[in-house]
Write a protein that holds these residues in place. Structure first.
Motif, PDB file in Angstrom:
ATOM      1  N   GLY A 154       0.816  -1.200   0.000  1.00 19.94           N
ATOM      2  CA  GLY A 154       0.000   0.000   0.000  1.00 19.94           C
ATOM      3  C   GLY A 154       0.853   1.255   0.000  1.00 19.94           C
ATOM      4  N   LYS A 155       1.910   1.271   0.803  1.00 20.29           N
ATOM      5  CA  LYS A 155       2.822   2.412   0.832  1.00 20.29           C
ATOM      6  C   LYS A 155       3.452   2.643  -0.541  1.00 20.29           C
ATOM      7  CE  LYS A 155       4.077   2.022   5.746  1.00 20.29           C
ATOM      8  NZ  LYS A 155       5.184   1.808   6.705  1.00 20.29           N
ATOM      9  N   GLU A 156       3.825   1.566  -1.169  1.00 24.56           N
ATOM     10  CA  GLU A 156       4.460   1.662  -2.492  1.00 24.56           C
ATOM     11  C   GLU A 156       3.538   2.334  -3.500  1.00 24.56           C
ATOM     12  OE1 GLU A 156       5.023  -1.703  -5.794  1.00 24.56           O
ATOM     13  OE2 GLU A 156       6.309  -1.990  -4.044  1.00 24.56           O
ATOM     14  N   ASN A 157       2.282   1.873  -3.557  1.00 21.22           N
ATOM     15  CA  ASN A 157       1.344   2.421  -4.532  1.00 21.22           C
ATOM     16  C   ASN A 157       0.893   3.824  -4.166  1.00 21.22           C
ATOM     17  OD1 ASN A 157       1.339   0.270  -6.350  1.00 21.22           O
ATOM     18  ND2 ASN A 157      -0.119  -0.878  -5.118  1.00 21.22           N
ATOM     19  N   ALA A 158       0.785   4.102  -2.864  1.00 23.89           N
ATOM     20  CA  ALA A 158       0.435   5.455  -2.441  1.00 23.89           C
ATOM     21  C   ALA A 158       1.537   6.437  -2.830  1.00 23.89           C
ATOM     22  CB  ALA A 158       0.190   5.487  -0.934  1.00 23.89           C
ATOM     23  N   ALA A 159       2.795   6.036  -2.650  1.00 28.91           N
ATOM     24  CA  ALA A 159       3.912   6.898  -3.043  1.00 28.91           C
ATOM     25  C   ALA A 159       3.922   7.126  -4.550  1.00 28.91           C
ATOM     26  CB  ALA A 159       5.232   6.283  -2.586  1.00 28.91           C
ATOM     27  N   ALA A 160       3.585   6.089  -5.321  1.00 26.99           N
ATOM     28  CA  ALA A 160       3.529   6.235  -6.776  1.00 26.99           C
ATOM     29  C   ALA A 160       2.443   7.223  -7.179  1.00 26.99           C
ATOM     30  CB  ALA A 160       3.269   4.874  -7.419  1.00 26.99           C
TER      31      ALA A 160
ATOM     32  N   GLY B 119       1.867  16.762   5.635  1.00 26.44           N
ATOM     33  CA  GLY B 119       2.955  16.177   6.421  1.00 26.44           C
ATOM     34  C   GLY B 119       3.555  14.936   5.802  1.00 26.44           C
ATOM     35  N   ALA B 120       3.697  14.940   4.467  1.00 21.36           N
ATOM     36  CA  ALA B 120       4.160  13.744   3.774  1.00 21.36           C
ATOM     37  C   ALA B 120       5.661  13.492   3.920  1.00 21.36           C
ATOM     38  CB  ALA B 120       3.810  13.836   2.293  1.00 21.36           C
ATOM     39  N   VAL B 121       6.446  14.527   4.217  1.00 19.79           N
ATOM     40  CA  VAL B 121       7.905  14.371   4.163  1.00 19.79           C
ATOM     41  C   VAL B 121       8.437  13.344   5.165  1.00 19.79           C
ATOM     42  CG1 VAL B 121      10.118  15.543   4.485  1.00 19.79           C
ATOM     43  CG2 VAL B 121       8.310  16.634   3.152  1.00 19.79           C
ATOM     44  N   PRO B 122       8.052  13.385   6.433  1.00 17.37           N
ATOM     45  CA  PRO B 122       8.615  12.386   7.374  1.00 17.37           C
ATOM     46  C   PRO B 122       8.324  10.942   6.981  1.00 17.37           C
ATOM     47  CG  PRO B 122       7.700  14.225   8.592  1.00 17.37           C
ATOM     48  CD  PRO B 122       7.280  14.415   7.170  1.00 17.37           C
ATOM     49  N   PRO B 123       7.055  10.592   6.660  1.00 18.92           N
ATOM     50  CA  PRO B 123       6.839   9.195   6.269  1.00 18.92           C
ATOM     51  C   PRO B 123       7.519   8.836   4.957  1.00 18.92           C
ATOM     52  CG  PRO B 123       4.809  10.460   6.025  1.00 18.92           C
ATOM     53  CD  PRO B 123       5.761  11.322   6.778  1.00 18.92           C
ATOM     54  N   LEU B 124       7.646   9.803   4.047  1.00 22.68           N
ATOM     55  CA  LEU B 124       8.360   9.520   2.800  1.00 22.68           C
ATOM     56  C   LEU B 124       9.841   9.294   3.065  1.00 22.68           C
ATOM     57  CD1 LEU B 124       6.686  12.054   0.345  1.00 22.68           C
ATOM     58  CD2 LEU B 124       6.665   9.557   0.134  1.00 22.68           C
TER      59      LEU B 124
ATOM     60  N   GLU C 130      12.200   3.832  -4.400  1.00 25.40           N
ATOM     61  CA  GLU C 130      12.432   4.621  -5.622  1.00 25.40           C
ATOM     62  C   GLU C 130      11.458   5.794  -5.714  1.00 25.40           C
ATOM     63  OE1 GLU C 130      11.525   4.112 -10.364  1.00 25.40           O
ATOM     64  OE2 GLU C 130      11.924   2.313  -9.175  1.00 25.40           O
ATOM     65  N   LYS C 131      10.165   5.522  -5.476  1.00 21.83           N
ATOM     66  CA  LYS C 131       9.154   6.579  -5.575  1.00 21.83           C
ATOM     67  C   LYS C 131       9.343   7.616  -4.475  1.00 21.83           C
ATOM     68  CE  LYS C 131       7.201   4.523  -9.051  1.00 21.83           C
ATOM     69  NZ  LYS C 131       7.376   5.062 -10.417  1.00 21.83           N
ATOM     70  N   ALA C 132       9.616   7.156  -3.260  1.00 23.81           N
ATOM     71  CA  ALA C 132       9.798   8.088  -2.148  1.00 23.81           C
ATOM     72  C   ALA C 132      11.012   8.979  -2.379  1.00 23.81           C
ATOM     73  CB  ALA C 132       9.935   7.316  -0.844  1.00 23.81           C
ATOM     74  N   GLN C 133      12.108   8.403  -2.835  1.00 25.49           N
ATOM     75  CA  GLN C 133      13.309   9.188  -3.099  1.00 25.49           C
ATOM     76  C   GLN C 133      13.075  10.194  -4.220  1.00 25.49           C
ATOM     77  OE1 GLN C 133      16.190   6.110  -3.834  1.00 25.49           O
ATOM     78  NE2 GLN C 133      16.222   5.444  -1.682  1.00 25.49           N
ATOM     79  N   ALA C 134      12.310   9.799  -5.245  1.00 21.97           N
ATOM     80  CA  ALA C 134      12.006  10.720  -6.339  1.00 21.97           C
ATOM     81  C   ALA C 134      11.161  11.896  -5.843  1.00 21.97           C
ATOM     82  CB  ALA C 134      11.271   9.982  -7.452  1.00 21.97           C
ATOM     83  N   LEU C 135      10.218  11.611  -4.942  1.00 19.05           N
ATOM     84  CA  LEU C 135       9.391  12.681  -4.387  1.00 19.05           C
ATOM     85  C   LEU C 135      10.224  13.644  -3.538  1.00 19.05           C
ATOM     86  CD1 LEU C 135       5.951  11.166  -3.305  1.00 19.05           C
ATOM     87  CD2 LEU C 135       6.315  13.309  -4.534  1.00 19.05           C
ATOM     88  N   ILE C 136      11.060  13.104  -2.701  1.00 17.83           N
ATOM     89  CA  ILE C 136      11.888  13.956  -1.847  1.00 17.83           C
ATOM     90  C   ILE C 136      12.818  14.820  -2.696  1.00 17.83           C
ATOM     91  CG2 ILE C 136      13.732  13.930  -0.127  1.00 17.83           C
ATOM     92  CD1 ILE C 136      12.351  11.410   1.068  1.00 17.83           C
TER      93      ILE C 136
END
Length: 360
Positions: free
Chosen positions: A297-303, A323-328, A341-347
């Motif tokens: 779920g985290k993977e798809n939510a980040a995507a 407040g997405a930054v801490p969990p990302l 990969e998705k979280a790092q791209a977002l950050i």
């Protein structure tokens, strides 16, 4: 059951040794897909309990008796059942569809014989039966037959899509969920995503998300996931107001978060989908999944969030406000490979905005 790694013979052995289980319907196998794939492709399998399993003969596996004798016995039984399907007597059709439903459940030999003897076309015809039990048995029999790849093709060639949609719209709760399940099974074949998407199946599937049984809602979400893989179906799903229902189904208490998020991740690839996610307060729900959801779920939510942020600074600001930054940041270190990969791209994207390199 990691049925995607099993052969048909292996699946048959499981069923023969677990008589309390309903069919291994291929689309259900894709429930586990939410947990096993890195590109939002489903491929697991799960089983459904049989609700009317008593009073009918069982066909044992060919490993427990002479294979030729077993096949002959199945053929004799099937020929009689086919005659009953062709009759005009409601009781005969009801009994025959019940037995075929069970025969198709138990082993591959039965599925092959049933298909070769013309059962598929007759069962498709009975999807329009005014008798609710006949309709339910017929659609469940087709679901069980669709375990076989060849049968999936035969079911579509028998023009089953429109009758299956009819069951989605008119059937009893179990018939509706098994119709959605059958459509999901057929959607394993790429070409069927086009055919089913253009057939008008999306709206009744979304209706099932709203008013179906818990199992029916899961079946509808899986079917919509398959449809949403194809670009031309994404807009149809959004136009049918699916996003609002999917966001509601992200409530952890409902046990459907992973399925809903997987569909939303696909719908976030088009502008209409992103707008609908924003309008239904889906951004907050997606951030919560990044923080508290399952690994998949985290993977798809980040995507989904990545699609939202990189296509609109407005949505990006909302994601940051939630407040997405801490969990990302946590996900970028400890998630699945795709999630990292998705979280790092977002950050990285957030950093580029901070340095004034935002999108125009």
């Amino acid at each position: 059951l990691f049925a995607n790694r099993l052969s048909n013979k292996g699946l048959t052995a499981i069923l023969d040794n677990c008589p309390h289980l309903e069919s291994l319907d291929i689309r259900h196998c894709f429930n586990v897909c939410m947990d096993n794939t890195l590109d939002v492709r489903m491929r697991g399998q799960f089983v459904r309990r049989q609700t009317s399993d008593r009073g009918f003969p069982r066909i044992t596996s060919s490993s427990s008796m002479d294979a030729q004798g077993d096949l002959s016995a199945i053929e004799n039984q099937v020929h009689k059942l086919i005659d009953d399907l062709r009759s005009d007597f409601i009781e005969g059709q009801r009994s025959a569809t019940s037995e075929i439903r069970l025969l198709a459940k138990h082993n591959m030999e039965s599925r092959i014989v049933l298909a070769n003897c013309g059962a598929i076309n007759l069962l498709v015809g009975l999807l329009h039966s005014p008798d609710a039990k006949i309709q339910e048995n017929a659609v469940t029999a087709l679901l069980n037959l669709s375990i076989s790849d060849n049968n999936r093709i035969a079911i579509v060639n028998a023009d089953a899509v429109d009758p299956l949609i009819h069951v989605l719209e008119t059937g009893n709760p179990e018939a509706k969920e098994n119709s959605a399940a059958t459509l999901s099974s057929l959607l394993v074949i790429k070409e069927n995503k086009v055919r089913v998407g253009r057939s008008g199946a999306v709206k009744p599937l979304v209706d099932l998300l709203v008013s179906g049984t818990p199992q029916g809602k899961k079946d509808a979400a899986i079917a919509l996931f398959y449809l949403s893989i194809l670009h031309e179906n994404k807009g149809r799903i959004v136009q049918a107001d699916a996003v609002k229902q999917l966001v509601k189904l992200m409530d952890p208490a409902l046990g459907m978060t992973d399925k809903a998020v997987a569909v939303l991740a696909n719908l976030a690839m088009i502008p209409e989908g992103r707008t609908a996610i924003w309008e239904t307060r889906g951004i907050r729900a997606l951030v919560e999944v990044v923080e508290l959801g399952s690994p998949r779920g985290k993977e798809n939510a980040a995507a989904a969030l990545l699609q939202l942020c990189t296509n609109s600074n407005r949505y990006c600001s909302l994601v940051l406000k939630e407040g997405a930054v801490p969990p990302l940041a946590t996900l970028s270190q400890s998630g699945t490979p795709r999630a990292r990969e998705k979280a790092q791209a977002l950050i990285s994207y957030f950093r580029s905005l901070r340095h004034g390199n935002s999108l125009s």
